[in-house]
Design a protein around this motif. Sequence first.
Motif, PDB file in Angstrom:
ATOM      1  N   ALA A 257       0.829  -1.207   0.000  1.00  0.00           N
ATOM      2  CA  ALA A 257       0.000   0.000   0.000  1.00  0.00           C
ATOM      3  C   ALA A 257       0.866   1.261   0.000  1.00  0.00           C
ATOM      4  O   ALA A 257       0.553   2.253  -0.694  1.00  0.00           O
ATOM      5  N   GLU A 258       1.951   1.256   0.754  1.00  0.00           N
ATOM      6  CA  GLU A 258       2.851   2.400   0.759  1.00  0.00           C
ATOM      7  C   GLU A 258       3.480   2.630  -0.612  1.00  0.00           C
ATOM      8  O   GLU A 258       3.590   3.781  -1.080  1.00  0.00           O
ATOM      9  N   LEU A 259       3.877   1.560  -1.262  1.00  0.00           N
ATOM     10  CA  LEU A 259       4.484   1.698  -2.595  1.00  0.00           C
ATOM     11  C   LEU A 259       3.458   2.188  -3.617  1.00  0.00           C
ATOM     12  O   LEU A 259       3.784   3.022  -4.480  1.00  0.00           O
ATOM     13  N   ARG A 260       2.247   1.727  -3.535  1.00  0.00           N
ATOM     14  CA  ARG A 260       1.199   2.172  -4.466  1.00  0.00           C
ATOM     15  C   ARG A 260       0.904   3.673  -4.284  1.00  0.00           C
ATOM     16  O   ARG A 260       0.752   4.416  -5.268  1.00  0.00           O
ATOM     17  N   ASN A 261       0.846   4.124  -3.052  1.00  0.00           N
ATOM     18  CA  ASN A 261       0.601   5.549  -2.811  1.00  0.00           C
ATOM     19  C   ASN A 261       1.744   6.411  -3.335  1.00  0.00           C
ATOM     20  O   ASN A 261       1.521   7.501  -3.884  1.00  0.00           O
ATOM     21  N   PHE A 262       2.974   5.934  -3.209  1.00  0.00           N
ATOM     22  CA  PHE A 262       4.105   6.702  -3.710  1.00  0.00           C
ATOM     23  C   PHE A 262       4.068   6.783  -5.234  1.00  0.00           C
ATOM     24  O   PHE A 262       4.350   7.839  -5.820  1.00  0.00           O
ATOM     25  N   ILE A 263       3.723   5.683  -5.907  1.00  0.00           N
ATOM     26  CA  ILE A 263       3.647   5.689  -7.368  1.00  0.00           C
ATOM     27  C   ILE A 263       2.528   6.619  -7.836  1.00  0.00           C
ATOM     28  O   ILE A 263       2.690   7.369  -8.822  1.00  0.00           O
ATOM     29  N   MET A 265       1.459   9.254  -6.339  1.00  0.00           N
ATOM     30  CA  MET A 265       1.926  10.620  -6.147  1.00  0.00           C
ATOM     31  C   MET A 265       2.896  11.017  -7.257  1.00  0.00           C
ATOM     32  O   MET A 265       2.871  12.168  -7.736  1.00  0.00           O
ATOM     33  N   CYS A 266       3.755  10.078  -7.672  1.00  0.00           N
ATOM     34  CA  CYS A 266       4.685  10.375  -8.773  1.00  0.00           C
ATOM     35  C   CYS A 266       3.930  10.668 -10.061  1.00  0.00           C
ATOM     36  O   CYS A 266       4.287  11.587 -10.819  1.00  0.00           O
ATOM     37  N   VAL A 267       2.894   9.901 -10.346  1.00  0.00           N
ATOM     38  CA  VAL A 267       2.120  10.094 -11.584  1.00  0.00           C
ATOM     39  C   VAL A 267       1.418  11.463 -11.568  1.00  0.00           C
ATOM     40  O   VAL A 267       1.344  12.151 -12.597  1.00  0.00           O
ATOM     41  N   ARG A 268       0.941  11.886 -10.432  1.00  0.00           N
ATOM     42  CA  ARG A 268       0.189  13.140 -10.352  1.00  0.00           C
ATOM     43  C   ARG A 268       1.103  14.375 -10.342  1.00  0.00           C
ATOM     44  O   ARG A 268       0.717  15.440 -10.856  1.00  0.00           O
ATOM     45  N   ARG A 269       2.322  14.262  -9.765  1.00  0.00           N
ATOM     46  CA  ARG A 269       3.149  15.440  -9.575  1.00  0.00           C
ATOM     47  C   ARG A 269       4.297  15.549 -10.576  1.00  0.00           C
ATOM     48  O   ARG A 269       4.701  16.668 -10.921  1.00  0.00           O
ATOM     49  N   MET A 270       4.862  14.460 -10.986  1.00  0.00           N
ATOM     50  CA  MET A 270       6.011  14.530 -11.886  1.00  0.00           C
ATOM     51  C   MET A 270       5.568  14.941 -13.292  1.00  0.00           C
ATOM     52  O   MET A 270       4.495  14.524 -13.765  1.00  0.00           O
ATOM     53  N   LEU A 278       7.717   4.420 -16.936  1.00  0.00           N
ATOM     54  CA  LEU A 278       7.982   3.410 -15.905  1.00  0.00           C
ATOM     55  C   LEU A 278       9.396   3.551 -15.360  1.00  0.00           C
ATOM     56  O   LEU A 278       9.632   3.380 -14.151  1.00  0.00           O
ATOM     57  N   LYS A 279      10.336   3.904 -16.228  1.00  0.00           N
ATOM     58  CA  LYS A 279      11.723   4.076 -15.788  1.00  0.00           C
ATOM     59  C   LYS A 279      11.844   5.271 -14.851  1.00  0.00           C
ATOM     60  O   LYS A 279      12.595   5.216 -13.853  1.00  0.00           O
ATOM     61  N   SER A 280      11.109   6.349 -15.113  1.00  0.00           N
ATOM     62  CA  SER A 280      11.155   7.524 -14.237  1.00  0.00           C
ATOM     63  C   SER A 280      10.600   7.206 -12.859  1.00  0.00           C
ATOM     64  O   SER A 280      11.135   7.648 -11.833  1.00  0.00           O
ATOM     65  N   ILE A 281       9.543   6.390 -12.815  1.00  0.00           N
ATOM     66  CA  ILE A 281       8.970   6.001 -11.523  1.00  0.00           C
ATOM     67  C   ILE A 281       9.955   5.148 -10.736  1.00  0.00           C
ATOM     68  O   ILE A 281      10.151   5.329  -9.525  1.00  0.00           O
ATOM     69  N   SER A 282      10.610   4.223 -11.417  1.00  0.00           N
ATOM     70  CA  SER A 282      11.569   3.336 -10.748  1.00  0.00           C
ATOM     71  C   SER A 282      12.753   4.129 -10.209  1.00  0.00           C
ATOM     72  O   SER A 282      13.203   3.888  -9.071  1.00  0.00           O
ATOM     73  N   ASP A 283      13.271   5.066 -10.996  1.00  0.00           N
ATOM     74  CA  ASP A 283      14.402   5.880 -10.530  1.00  0.00           C
ATOM     75  C   ASP A 283      14.012   6.740  -9.328  1.00  0.00           C
ATOM     76  O   ASP A 283      14.814   6.927  -8.401  1.00  0.00           O
ATOM     77  N   LYS A 284      12.807   7.259  -9.336  1.00  0.00           N
ATOM     78  CA  LYS A 284      12.343   8.087  -8.218  1.00  0.00           C
ATOM     79  C   LYS A 284      12.187   7.258  -6.944  1.00  0.00           C
ATOM     80  O   LYS A 284      12.498   7.742  -5.841  1.00  0.00           O
ATOM     81  N   MET A 285      11.763   6.023  -7.070  1.00  0.00           N
ATOM     82  CA  MET A 285      11.628   5.148  -5.902  1.00  0.00           C
ATOM     83  C   MET A 285      12.991   4.813  -5.312  1.00  0.00           C
ATOM     84  O   MET A 285      13.145   4.745  -4.085  1.00  0.00           O
ATOM     85  N   ILE A 286      13.972   4.617  -6.179  1.00  0.00           N
ATOM     86  CA  ILE A 286      15.331   4.339  -5.679  1.00  0.00           C
ATOM     87  C   ILE A 286      15.893   5.574  -4.995  1.00  0.00           C
ATOM     88  O   ILE A 286      16.546   5.484  -3.942  1.00  0.00           O
ATOM     89  N   GLN A 287      15.661   6.762  -5.583  1.00  0.00           N
ATOM     90  CA  GLN A 287      16.159   7.999  -5.013  1.00  0.00           C
ATOM     91  C   GLN A 287      15.530   8.294  -3.657  1.00  0.00           C
ATOM     92  O   GLN A 287      16.207   8.728  -2.714  1.00  0.00           O
TER      93      GLN A 287
END
Length: 370
Positions: A257-263, A265-270, A278-287
Amino acid sequence: HHPPTTSRVLSDFFPSPTRRCPKQPVSSVSRKPVPIQPHPTMPPKRPIVKSSISTAKRPRTVISSGITKSAASSSVTTQQPTNHSNASNTNNQLREEFIALLSSPQHKRRGISNSALKTHFGDARYQQLVPIINELTRESRLNMSKMGEEVYFSLLSSEEATKLAGLDASSKMVYQVIEAAGNKGIWTVDIRVQTNIQQTTLTKIFKQLETRRLIKPIKAVTAKTKKLYMLYDLTPAKEITGGPWYTEYEFDHEFIAELRNFILMCVRRMNGGKGVTLKSISDKMIQANVSRVTLSLEEVQQLVQTLAFDYLIEQRGVTESGEALFVAARKVTTMCDFQWWDVLCPDFHFRGIRFEDDVYLSPHEPHHHS
């Protein structure tokens, strides 16, 4: 009168029952040895009669032209170690050829079958392989397995041979069965069926291999009460452990659930909400270091797919390189061909709805565009 000498004569060892021969004195001046006097009862020496037959030496027998018997014998004796060394060199060459064949890329992993060995070496040289195979087996360098009715030979490295040193045939058989299972492991019941070893003996073998850190027991998320075995250095497959979505063999709902909420948020703000790859989401999660384990691009895609199934995000267009762009889903539908009072009809849920952008929703499908 000279004192008697301390040396003993032959008569002292063979005394006569009636008369004892007196000891002969030795002069202190001349140190010449005193001859032993014959005993009266001893038979006289037989005189040597010279034979009238000629005692000329017999000439040496000629073995071959220019080679005497002694020379021929020496040549024969020097030829025997040469034959032995030739046989030893032949065995060494055959051993090296056999090891090189098993070390080749096509036979290194699966091994080579017994019939293929006969074809490669021929019947005569194949018979010479028997002591070489036995020697490599004693050194724990050779692994024999059976697939169907065919026997396969595979070569083990020096490190693996050192690990298996000292194990009996049953322990090696159990190790080979577990090794063949790979990172998916094998159930204890299957090991007993394949090796035909009793459970009590099998338990002792498991304990011995675990002590030497050759195998390890694991549990699967599908069957927590059963035990699997695999090699100690292998990492269990995701089918066994459940991957990053399981913690201690339990499905981790909070972590997902935490990972889904972060993704989301990335889709709405980035990128201003215009779409992210998909690569941008993965890089943001690592960062942001939001995951306690490193997630692959495929695992991030699984999370994005769950959001798409819940109509929270949707794909809209692609980049110049062909990567998909994900945006937040629109919950408000576009204009459609029904009026508001149509909702009051009892058969409304059995109708199909077509929107003006040519999106068609079949009956019972959620009525929002995704």
